[in-house]
Design a protein around this motif. Structure first.
Motif, PDB file in Angstrom:
ATOM      1  N   VAL A  20    -108.117  98.531 -64.410  1.00 40.36           N
ATOM      2  CA  VAL A  20    -108.976  98.784 -63.263  1.00 40.36           C
ATOM      3  C   VAL A  20    -108.200  98.479 -61.991  1.00 40.36           C
ATOM      4  CG1 VAL A  20    -111.101  98.298 -64.529  1.00 40.36           C
ATOM      5  CG2 VAL A  20    -109.978  96.466 -63.307  1.00 40.36           C
ATOM      6  N   THR A  21    -108.620  99.074 -60.900  1.00 39.95           N
ATOM      7  CA  THR A  21    -107.939  98.829 -59.634  1.00 39.95           C
ATOM      8  C   THR A  21    -108.587  97.661 -58.905  1.00 39.95           C
ATOM      9  OG1 THR A  21    -109.321 100.421 -58.458  1.00 39.95           O
ATOM     10  CG2 THR A  21    -107.241 101.235 -59.341  1.00 39.95           C
ATOM     11  N   VAL A  22    -107.752  96.912 -58.215  1.00 38.13           N
ATOM     12  CA  VAL A  22    -108.184  95.824 -57.337  1.00 38.13           C
ATOM     13  C   VAL A  22    -107.374  95.982 -56.048  1.00 38.13           C
ATOM     14  CG1 VAL A  22    -108.820  94.235 -59.199  1.00 38.13           C
ATOM     15  CG2 VAL A  22    -106.498  94.201 -58.303  1.00 38.13           C
ATOM     16  N   PRO A  23    -107.825  95.402 -54.955  1.00 37.12           N
ATOM     17  CA  PRO A  23    -107.050  95.522 -53.718  1.00 37.12           C
ATOM     18  C   PRO A  23    -105.662  94.895 -53.880  1.00 37.12           C
ATOM     19  CG  PRO A  23    -109.270  94.730 -53.250  1.00 37.12           C
ATOM     20  CD  PRO A  23    -109.098  94.712 -54.733  1.00 37.12           C
ATOM     21  N   PRO A  24    -104.607  95.599 -53.513  1.00 37.14           N
ATOM     22  CA  PRO A  24    -103.262  95.031 -53.614  1.00 37.14           C
ATOM     23  C   PRO A  24    -103.146  93.776 -52.750  1.00 37.14           C
ATOM     24  CG  PRO A  24    -103.148  97.386 -53.167  1.00 37.14           C
ATOM     25  CD  PRO A  24    -104.577  96.975 -53.020  1.00 37.14           C
ATOM     26  N   GLY A  25    -102.387  92.801 -53.250  1.00 40.87           N
ATOM     27  CA  GLY A  25    -102.135  91.585 -52.488  1.00 40.87           C
ATOM     28  C   GLY A  25    -103.314  90.634 -52.413  1.00 40.87           C
ATOM     29  N   MET A  26    -104.186  90.661 -53.407  1.00 45.28           N
ATOM     30  CA  MET A  26    -105.347  89.769 -53.414  1.00 45.28           C
ATOM     31  C   MET A  26    -104.897  88.305 -53.343  1.00 45.28           C
ATOM     32  SD  MET A  26    -107.828  91.365 -56.361  1.00 45.28           S
ATOM     33  CE  MET A  26    -109.068  90.115 -56.183  1.00 45.28           C
ATOM     34  N   CYS A  27    -105.684  87.496 -52.639  1.00 46.30           N
ATOM     35  CA  CYS A  27    -105.390  86.063 -52.575  1.00 46.30           C
ATOM     36  C   CYS A  27    -105.879  85.387 -53.859  1.00 46.30           C
ATOM     37  CB  CYS A  27    -106.061  85.433 -51.357  1.00 46.30           C
ATOM     38  SG  CYS A  27    -107.866  85.388 -51.442  1.00 46.30           S
ATOM     39  N   ARG A  28    -105.464  84.136 -54.061  1.00 41.40           N
ATOM     40  CA  ARG A  28    -105.857  83.403 -55.267  1.00 41.40           C
ATOM     41  C   ARG A  28    -107.368  83.258 -55.377  1.00 41.40           C
ATOM     42  NH1 ARG A  28    -101.863  78.402 -56.468  1.00 41.40           N
ATOM     43  NH2 ARG A  28     -99.913  79.544 -56.298  1.00 41.40           N
ATOM     44  N   ARG A  29    -108.004  83.017 -54.265  1.00 39.73           N
ATOM     45  CA  ARG A  29    -109.465  82.845 -54.271  1.00 39.73           C
ATOM     46  C   ARG A  29    -110.162  84.118 -54.753  1.00 39.73           C
ATOM     47  NH1 ARG A  29    -112.941  81.766 -48.875  1.00 39.73           N
ATOM     48  NH2 ARG A  29    -114.980  81.752 -49.849  1.00 39.73           N
ATOM     49  N   CYS A  30    -109.691  85.266 -54.281  1.00 40.03           N
ATOM     50  CA  CYS A  30    -110.268  86.543 -54.704  1.00 40.03           C
ATOM     51  C   CYS A  30    -109.987  86.811 -56.180  1.00 40.03           C
ATOM     52  CB  CYS A  30    -109.726  87.674 -53.851  1.00 40.03           C
ATOM     53  SG  CYS A  30    -110.240  87.580 -52.128  1.00 40.03           S
ATOM     54  N   VAL A  31    -108.793  86.473 -56.641  1.00 35.85           N
ATOM     55  CA  VAL A  31    -108.458  86.650 -58.057  1.00 35.85           C
ATOM     56  C   VAL A  31    -109.396  85.810 -58.915  1.00 35.85           C
ATOM     57  CG1 VAL A  31    -106.700  86.185 -59.821  1.00 35.85           C
ATOM     58  CG2 VAL A  31    -106.052  87.328 -57.696  1.00 35.85           C
ATOM     59  N   ARG A  32    -109.641  84.560 -58.507  1.00 35.98           N
ATOM     60  CA  ARG A  32    -110.565  83.706 -59.256  1.00 35.98           C
ATOM     61  C   ARG A  32    -111.983  84.284 -59.262  1.00 35.98           C
ATOM     62  NH1 ARG A  32    -107.634  79.499 -56.789  1.00 35.98           N
ATOM     63  NH2 ARG A  32    -109.246  79.254 -55.195  1.00 35.98           N
ATOM     64  N   VAL A  51    -101.233  91.668 -58.929  1.00 29.54           N
ATOM     65  CA  VAL A  51    -101.732  91.794 -57.560  1.00 29.54           C
ATOM     66  C   VAL A  51    -100.836  92.675 -56.707  1.00 29.54           C
ATOM     67  CG1 VAL A  51    -103.063  89.659 -57.579  1.00 29.54           C
ATOM     68  CG2 VAL A  51    -100.691  89.590 -56.864  1.00 29.54           C
ATOM     69  N   ASP A  52     -99.546  92.725 -57.008  1.00 28.12           N
ATOM     70  CA  ASP A  52     -98.654  93.592 -56.232  1.00 28.12           C
ATOM     71  C   ASP A  52     -98.986  95.065 -56.448  1.00 28.12           C
ATOM     72  OD1 ASP A  52     -97.273  91.415 -55.169  1.00 28.12           O
ATOM     73  OD2 ASP A  52     -95.872  91.362 -56.861  1.00 28.12           O
ATOM     74  N   ALA A  53     -99.315  95.415 -57.684  1.00 29.74           N
ATOM     75  CA  ALA A  53     -99.656  96.804 -58.008  1.00 29.74           C
ATOM     76  C   ALA A  53    -101.125  97.111 -57.752  1.00 29.74           C
ATOM     77  CB  ALA A  53     -99.314  97.101 -59.468  1.00 29.74           C
ATOM     78  N   GLY A  54    -101.941  96.073 -57.595  1.00 29.70           N
ATOM     79  CA  GLY A  54    -103.370  96.293 -57.387  1.00 29.70           C
ATOM     80  C   GLY A  54    -104.102  96.699 -58.648  1.00 29.70           C
ATOM     81  N   THR A  55    -103.708  96.089 -59.781  1.00 37.28           N
ATOM     82  CA  THR A  55    -104.366  96.407 -61.043  1.00 37.28           C
ATOM     83  C   THR A  55    -104.787  95.142 -61.784  1.00 37.28           C
ATOM     84  OG1 THR A  55    -102.274  96.498 -62.255  1.00 37.28           O
ATOM     85  CG2 THR A  55    -103.113  98.579 -61.380  1.00 37.28           C
ATOM     86  N   LEU A  56    -105.771  95.320 -62.625  1.00 38.97           N
ATOM     87  CA  LEU A  56    -106.254  94.279 -63.522  1.00 38.97           C
ATOM     88  C   LEU A  56    -106.388  94.925 -64.883  1.00 38.97           C
ATOM     89  CD1 LEU A  56    -107.667  91.642 -64.432  1.00 38.97           C
ATOM     90  CD2 LEU A  56    -109.784  92.586 -63.478  1.00 38.97           C
TER      91      LEU A  56
END
Length: 83
Positions: A20-32, A51-56
């Motif tokens: 799935v896509t996530v915003p590239p460069g997400m911060c740790r708080r957003c990842v959690r 996070v660099d590619a913007g994928t999960l």
């Protein structure tokens, strides 16, 4: 990668992986925050952020519609989200 089950178990080796896509460069708080939301979905076995590619990458027998309801965009089959 966060594993919820023994990775050497037969079922874990045959686990389906959805990207799935996530915003590239997400911060740790957003990842959690995203991790908490996704890991609570039925069938999720593992999560792996790039996070660099913007994928999960979500491993397990999770329903793609459940990921969409969680606000995520499911990529086409395969790990490449470029289209």
């Amino acid at each position: 990668m966060v594993e919820r089950n023994d990775p050497t178990a037969p079922a874990a080796r045959a686990t389906r992986v959805l990207t799935v896509t996530v915003p590239p460069g997400m911060c740790r708080r957003c990842v959690r925050a995203v991790s908490g939301r996704v890991s609570d979905l039925p069938g999720v076995v593992s999560l792996e952020f790039d996070v660099d590619a913007g994928t999960l990458r979500v491993g397990g027998e999770v329903d793609p519609a459940a990921l969409r309801r969680a606000g995520l965009t499911v990529c086409p089959d395969g790990p490449d989200c470029s289209g």
